[in-house]
Write an enzyme that holds these catalytic residues in place. Structure first.
Site, PDB file in Angstrom:
ATOM      1  N   ASN A 157       3.861  -3.259  -2.981  1.00  0.00           N
ATOM      2  CA  ASN A 157       3.810  -4.367  -4.143  1.00  0.00           C
ATOM      3  C   ASN A 157       5.090  -4.058  -5.206  1.00  0.00           C
ATOM      4  O   ASN A 157       5.543  -5.069  -5.977  1.00  0.00           O
ATOM      5  CB  ASN A 157       2.556  -4.479  -4.769  1.00  0.00           C
ATOM      6  CG  ASN A 157       1.848  -3.411  -5.408  1.00  0.00           C
ATOM      7  OD1 ASN A 157       2.208  -2.248  -5.182  1.00  0.00           O
ATOM      8  ND2 ASN A 157       1.172  -3.798  -6.366  1.00  0.00           N
ATOM      9  N   LYS A 180       6.275   8.733   1.974  1.00  0.00           N
ATOM     10  CA  LYS A 180       5.757   7.712   3.305  1.00  0.00           C
ATOM     11  C   LYS A 180       5.536   6.433   2.518  1.00  0.00           C
ATOM     12  O   LYS A 180       4.473   6.128   1.830  1.00  0.00           O
ATOM     13  CB  LYS A 180       4.534   8.147   3.956  1.00  0.00           C
ATOM     14  CG  LYS A 180       4.200   7.948   5.340  1.00  0.00           C
ATOM     15  CD  LYS A 180       4.238   6.631   5.508  1.00  0.00           C
ATOM     16  CE  LYS A 180       2.932   5.630   5.159  1.00  0.00           C
ATOM     17  NZ  LYS A 180       3.098   4.248   5.275  1.00  0.00           N
ATOM     18  N   GLY A 233      -2.388   3.001  -3.936  1.00  0.00           N
ATOM     19  CA  GLY A 233      -2.719   1.748  -2.855  1.00  0.00           C
ATOM     20  C   GLY A 233      -4.140   1.440  -2.987  1.00  0.00           C
ATOM     21  O   GLY A 233      -4.700   1.356  -4.224  1.00  0.00           O
ATOM     22  N   VAL A 237      -8.517   3.470   0.941  1.00  0.00           N
ATOM     23  CA  VAL A 237      -7.558   4.344   1.748  1.00  0.00           C
ATOM     24  C   VAL A 237      -7.613   5.553   0.557  1.00  0.00           C
ATOM     25  O   VAL A 237      -7.702   6.835   0.927  1.00  0.00           O
ATOM     26  CB  VAL A 237      -6.481   3.896   1.944  1.00  0.00           C
ATOM     27  CG1 VAL A 237      -5.511   4.988   2.440  1.00  0.00           C
ATOM     28  CG2 VAL A 237      -6.380   2.682   3.008  1.00  0.00           C
ATOM     29  N   GLY A 238      -7.242   5.301  -0.594  1.00  0.00           N
ATOM     30  CA  GLY A 238      -7.246   6.478  -1.542  1.00  0.00           C
ATOM     31  C   GLY A 238      -8.337   7.379  -1.620  1.00  0.00           C
ATOM     32  O   GLY A 238      -8.110   8.549  -1.717  1.00  0.00           O
ATOM     33  N   GLU A 255      -3.726   6.236  -7.777  1.00  0.00           N
ATOM     34  CA  GLU A 255      -3.736   5.110  -8.503  1.00  0.00           C
ATOM     35  C   GLU A 255      -3.912   3.561  -7.691  1.00  0.00           C
ATOM     36  O   GLU A 255      -3.364   3.608  -6.660  1.00  0.00           O
ATOM     37  CB  GLU A 255      -2.209   4.877  -9.014  1.00  0.00           C
ATOM     38  CG  GLU A 255      -1.686   5.872 -10.072  1.00  0.00           C
ATOM     39  CD  GLU A 255      -2.222   5.641 -11.298  1.00  0.00           C
ATOM     40  OE1 GLU A 255      -2.969   4.501 -11.621  1.00  0.00           O
ATOM     41  OE2 GLU A 255      -2.370   6.671 -12.068  1.00  0.00           O
ATOM     42  N   CYS A 289      -1.162  -4.339  -9.308  1.00  0.00           N
ATOM     43  CA  CYS A 289      -2.492  -3.767  -9.667  1.00  0.00           C
ATOM     44  C   CYS A 289      -2.910  -4.087 -11.041  1.00  0.00           C
ATOM     45  O   CYS A 289      -3.948  -4.171 -11.387  1.00  0.00           O
ATOM     46  CB  CYS A 289      -2.169  -2.268  -9.501  1.00  0.00           C
ATOM     47  SG  CYS A 289      -0.899  -1.497 -10.480  1.00  0.00           S
ATOM     48  N   GLU A 390     -10.967  -6.962  -6.114  1.00  0.00           N
ATOM     49  CA  GLU A 390      -9.720  -7.444  -6.361  1.00  0.00           C
ATOM     50  C   GLU A 390      -9.311  -8.379  -5.269  1.00  0.00           C
ATOM     51  O   GLU A 390      -9.556  -7.978  -4.153  1.00  0.00           O
ATOM     52  CB  GLU A 390      -8.886  -5.855  -6.122  1.00  0.00           C
ATOM     53  CG  GLU A 390      -7.403  -6.054  -6.561  1.00  0.00           C
ATOM     54  CD  GLU A 390      -6.604  -4.842  -6.318  1.00  0.00           C
ATOM     55  OE1 GLU A 390      -6.830  -3.920  -5.181  1.00  0.00           O
ATOM     56  OE2 GLU A 390      -5.911  -4.464  -7.294  1.00  0.00           O
ATOM     57  N   GLU A 469       0.364   9.010 -14.372  1.00  0.00           N
ATOM     58  CA  GLU A 469       1.786   9.057 -14.037  1.00  0.00           C
ATOM     59  C   GLU A 469       2.628   8.640 -15.010  1.00  0.00           C
ATOM     60  O   GLU A 469       2.341   8.101 -16.137  1.00  0.00           O
ATOM     61  CB  GLU A 469       1.894   7.909 -12.675  1.00  0.00           C
ATOM     62  CG  GLU A 469       0.957   8.409 -11.586  1.00  0.00           C
ATOM     63  CD  GLU A 469       1.608   7.794 -10.435  1.00  0.00           C
ATOM     64  OE1 GLU A 469       2.461   8.277  -9.638  1.00  0.00           O
ATOM     65  OE2 GLU A 469       1.167   6.650  -9.987  1.00  0.00           O
TER      66      GLU A 469
END
Ligand code: NAD
Length: 484
Positions: A157, A180, A233, A237-238, A255, A289, A390, A469
């Site tokens: 995104n 990646k 992401g 998955v995170g 994040e 996000c 979400e 970050e």
């Protein structure tokens, strides 16, 4: 650029060389506004390719970590200049592979440039502290040193800004990188890596593997040579990545998702509140996000605000983001479109009222792309799935609040805590909101999305994990202390 790249074959970048996937596998990169137009063919990197990239980064680490920081900063500056000279070209590539409007895409690339310049500047900052020692003959100091090979796994995104804000501090602080990107936005990634190649980054310091998360991504997560993973992401998955990396003693920064509220208090300027809601919810087709997905409005204003919001959303022009009059582009993929349409059905079934939008757009302009009408629900209650999960699309749910207490309670009633916004002219109410809202990023009279490279970025609760970050906070993650 685009037509010329239609038939072009792109490669992974490993150890300073552009290489095909080791099994020869490649995938076309589709334009979500018109899937009949492709943007070239990209490799589907295998685990073996990722292993080669990790080895190249491992081999390059000793020399790169000893390169003086100001020299590293010069390379970041040159990469920034290379991108800056190509804002239109890279912006167009981003629009054509991700779908956001050209104005937003170009702005994102410009933000990537600012991020590189910020961290180039950080290469002239102190790298530690000198402490008084109990011993007269001891010089006691602590220095920030790099971690080694780091893996950067990014979503589609923000295919320019997110890689830039991970890569710039990773490299500035002396780490080597295997990057990646999301497999559906590899062209922007190719540009960013090319910027560093053209800037004279030594071979192996930055490596690119384009391919599926379950292959190339999983290798980064499991390989003990990769000391840390910075991931942006989905929560699903995170959290799995963090568990795997923790088992082998690695470090992670996550994040993740958001369910960001805009809160409209009873002294708000309604026109401004509507504009901020629309920007936050519909720009980038709601695929940020930090996008606004809940509009929490106090009861006195609910009717006027609701009518004005519906009227404004109905005016939005949807289409190919390369057309200058388009406000909102397509969703990024068929999967994203399916998910958004499913959530719209869920909202209707849960008893929310569909005010506008709610369907896939049809007609010549839309039939070859993933276009969903900008959608507003009202009569949303906080326990509904559309108020809790979400959606990641152009859908906003309006929730009525009794008063400011109720509005803040509702705003906090979610597992997420990334960003939040309040619309009010009362400074005391704004201050109270800032104190009580559970969000990592708080806006007053501006939309829920938006950040600057010099400040920490990240969320509370399930929206983030690990250190922040961007800004000086980025150093926390990409370095470790050595006390001498
Ligand atoms: P995703 O989780 O599907 O994919 C993200 C990345 O992880 C991709 O590169 C993917 O290939 C990779 N991946 C997938 N499975 C993997 C595995 N098993 N091992 C290693 N890597 C793997 O997310 P997405 O759909 O690309 O992005 C959308 C999500 O990102 C949303 O939830 C959004 O909120 C979130 N996001 C968060 C922020 C933030 O800063 N908090 C910013 C942007 C996006």
């Amino acid at each position: 650029m685009t037509q010329a790249q239609n038939g072009k074959t792109f490669r992974n970048y490993i150890g300073g060389q552009w290489l095909d996937a080791s099994n020869g596998a490649a995938t076309p990169n589709l334009n979500p506004a018109n899937t009949q137009r492709t943007l070239g063919t990209f490799p589907s990197a295998t685990r073996a390719d990722a292993q080669n990239a990790i080895q190249a980064a491992h081999d390059a680490f000793a020399a790169w970590s000893r390169t003086p920081m100001p020299k590293r900063g010069e390379i970041l500056h040159r990469a920034a200049n290379w991108m800056d000279a190509r804002l239109d070209e890279i912006g167009e590539a981003l629009t054509r592979e991700e779908g956001k409007t050209f104005a937003e895409a170009r702005g994102e690339v410009a933000r990537g440039v600012s991020i590189l310049r910020y961290f180039a500047g950080q290469c002239m900052e102190p790298t530690g502290d000198v402490y008084p020692s109990a011993s007269a003959s001891t010089l006691l100091f602590a220095e920030r040193v790099p971690l080694g090979v780091v893996g950067l796994i990014t979503p589609w995104n923000f295919p320019a800004a997110i890689p830039a804000w991970k890569m710039a501090p990773a490299l500035a602080y002396g780490n080597t990188v295997v990057f990646k990107p999301a497999e559906i936005t590899p062209l922007t990634a190719w540009y960013i890596v090319s910027a560093f190649e053209q800037a004279g980054l030594p071979p192996g310091v930055l490596n690119l593997v384009v391919g599926r998360g379950s292959q190339a991504g999983q290798e980064l997560v499991e390989n003990p040579k990769v000391k840390a993973i910075s991931f942006t992401g989905s929560n699903e998955v995170g959290t799995r990545i963090a568990a795997t990396v923790a088992q082998r003693g690695g470090k992670t920064q996550l994040e993740l998702g958001g369910k960001n509220p805009i809160v409209i208090l009873n002294d708000a300027d309604i026109a401004r509140a509507v504009e901020l809601t629309v920007q936050g919810a519909m720009l980038s087709t709601g695929q940020k996000c930090t996008a606004t997905s809940r509009a929490i409005v106090v009861r006195e204003l609910a009717k006027d605000y609701g009518e004005a919001l519906a009227a404004r959303v109905k005016q939005l022009r949807v289409g190919d983001g390369m057309q200058s009059d388009v406000y909102m582009g397509p969703l990024v993929s068929a999967d994203a479109e399916k998910t958004v349409l499913e959530y719209i059905a869920v909202g209707k079934n849960e008893g929310a009222r569909l005010v506008t939008g709610g369907e896939k757009l049809r007609g010549d302009e839309y039939d070859s792309g993933f276009f969903v009408a900008p959608t507003v629900f009202d009569k949303v209650t906080s326990d509904m799935r559309i108020a809790q999960e979400e959606i990641f699309g152009p859908v906003v749910g309006v929730i009525e609040a009794k008063d400011i207490d109720d509005a803040i309670t509702l705003a906090n009633h979610t597992r997420f805590g990334l960003s939040a916004s309040v619309v009010t002219r009362d400074l005391n109410l704004a201050l109270r909101f800032m104190r009580e809202i559970e969000a990592g990023i708080v806006h007053v009279n501006s939309m829920t999305a938006g950040a600057e490279p010099q400040v920490p970025f990240g969320g509370f609760k399930d929206s983030s994990s690990g250190t922040r970050e961007q800004g000086k906070a980025a150093r926390e993650f990409f370095t470790q202390w050595k006390t001498v």
